[in-house]
Write an enzyme that holds these catalytic residues in place. Sequence first.
Site, PDB file in Angstrom:
ATOM      1  CE  LYS A 129      -2.998 -11.023   2.047  1.00  0.00           C
ATOM      2  NZ  LYS A 129      -3.397  -9.858   1.380  1.00  0.00           N
ATOM      3  NE  ARG A 189      -7.074  -3.330  -8.184  1.00  0.00           N
ATOM      4  CZ  ARG A 189      -6.435  -4.155  -7.460  1.00  0.00           C
ATOM      5  NH1 ARG A 189      -4.767  -3.654  -7.539  1.00  0.00           N
ATOM      6  NH2 ARG A 189      -6.729  -4.676  -6.464  1.00  0.00           N
ATOM      7  CG  HIS A 212      -3.377   1.665  -2.367  1.00  0.00           C
ATOM      8  ND1 HIS A 212      -2.100   1.182  -2.446  1.00  0.00           N
ATOM      9  CD2 HIS A 212      -4.223   0.566  -2.199  1.00  0.00           C
ATOM     10  CE1 HIS A 212      -2.271  -0.198  -2.240  1.00  0.00           C
ATOM     11  NE2 HIS A 212      -3.365  -0.549  -2.323  1.00  0.00           N
ATOM     12  CB  SER A 265       0.777  -3.799  -3.731  1.00  0.00           C
ATOM     13  OG  SER A 265       0.095  -2.559  -3.027  1.00  0.00           O
TER      14      SER A 265
HETATM   15  P1  ADP Z   1      -5.867  -6.059   0.110  1.00  0.00           P
HETATM   16  O1  ADP Z   1      -4.770  -7.242   0.480  1.00  0.00           O
HETATM   17  O2  ADP Z   1      -6.872  -5.630   1.101  1.00  0.00           O
HETATM   18  O3  ADP Z   1      -6.654  -6.160  -1.085  1.00  0.00           O
HETATM   19  P2  ADP Z   1      -4.459  -3.835  -1.138  1.00  0.00           P
HETATM   20  O4  ADP Z   1      -3.559  -2.807  -0.589  1.00  0.00           O
HETATM   21  O5  ADP Z   1      -3.703  -4.878  -2.190  1.00  0.00           O
HETATM   22  O6  ADP Z   1      -4.888  -4.764   0.209  1.00  0.00           O
HETATM   23  O7  ADP Z   1      -5.702  -3.217  -1.500  1.00  0.00           O
HETATM   24  C1  ADP Z   1      -6.405  -2.166  -0.719  1.00  0.00           C
HETATM   25  C2  ADP Z   1      -7.715  -1.705  -1.422  1.00  0.00           C
HETATM   26  O8  ADP Z   1      -7.328  -0.905  -2.438  1.00  0.00           O
HETATM   27  C3  ADP Z   1      -8.301  -2.930  -2.049  1.00  0.00           C
HETATM   28  O9  ADP Z   1      -9.916  -2.292  -2.209  1.00  0.00           O
HETATM   29  C4  ADP Z   1      -8.115  -2.722  -3.561  1.00  0.00           C
HETATM   30  O10 ADP Z   1      -9.143  -3.067  -4.431  1.00  0.00           O
HETATM   31  C5  ADP Z   1      -7.767  -1.327  -3.714  1.00  0.00           C
HETATM   32  N1  ADP Z   1      -6.713  -0.892  -4.614  1.00  0.00           N
HETATM   33  C6  ADP Z   1      -5.485  -1.457  -4.881  1.00  0.00           C
HETATM   34  N2  ADP Z   1      -4.911  -0.910  -5.867  1.00  0.00           N
HETATM   35  C7  ADP Z   1      -5.754  -0.225  -6.457  1.00  0.00           C
HETATM   36  C8  ADP Z   1      -5.710   0.531  -7.814  1.00  0.00           C
HETATM   37  N3  ADP Z   1      -5.011   0.745  -8.590  1.00  0.00           N
HETATM   38  N4  ADP Z   1      -6.942   1.436  -7.891  1.00  0.00           N
HETATM   39  C9  ADP Z   1      -8.102   1.421  -7.223  1.00  0.00           C
HETATM   40  N5  ADP Z   1      -8.283   0.544  -6.027  1.00  0.00           N
HETATM   41  C10 ADP Z   1      -7.097  -0.053  -5.714  1.00  0.00           C
END
Ligand code: ADP
Length: 164
Positions: A41, A90, A17, A128
């Site tokens: 969630k 990703r 992130h 996450s």
């Molecule tokens: P959501 O439930 O909206 O997917 P996340 O916190 O999982 O929430 O992800 C938020 C954003 O960060 C999304 O656009 C996701 O693709 C991006 N993201 C999560 N992990 C990574 C990573 N390792 N590298 C790049 N982007 C990431």
Amino acid sequence: MTVAIYPGSFDPLTHGHLDVVRRAADIFERVVIAVLENPQKRPLFTTRERVSMIQESLLGLDRVEVATYGGLTIDAAREFGAKVIVRGLRAVSDFESEFQMALMNRRLHPEVTTVFIPTSLRYLFLSSSLIKELSAFGGDISEFVPAHVVEPLKQRLGQPGGRT
Ligand code: ADP
């Protein structure tokens, strides 16, 4: 001034992130990290905990701020005056649902554009949910999340030294 919103659950924040945040802050004048309030969630961390974990990681990034939202991301974008929604990409597996969401959001409000930022190779496999799983089974997560996130994760997931 171009404002971008970077929405997500951030449950918890990872270096993946933060990589996206830094890149977005290089491009846009203001970046609002928008933490989704998503009780359905059943997040591991409360909204307030997720916000403060992010705030603690942002020391020194003055174009970036943290906010919370509920409901539709596209409505939050408009509320924050954002013309851009930033999402990280990703693997190819992210692409289909992200593309679908981007097109739906564009249909709802064509003036807001979704911009995808590809992850850095070292964070390609990082999510996450994987971090929570790894932590729950005692894996070393210190390489993947900021230092101040490691301990709360261990505590919440009942690792040695934790509360449960
Ligand atoms: P959501 O439930 O909206 O997917 P996340 O916190 O999982 O929430 O992800 C938020 C954003 O960060 C999304 O656009 C996701 O693709 C991006 N993201 C999560 N992990 C990574 C990573 N390792 N590298 C790049 N982007 C990431």
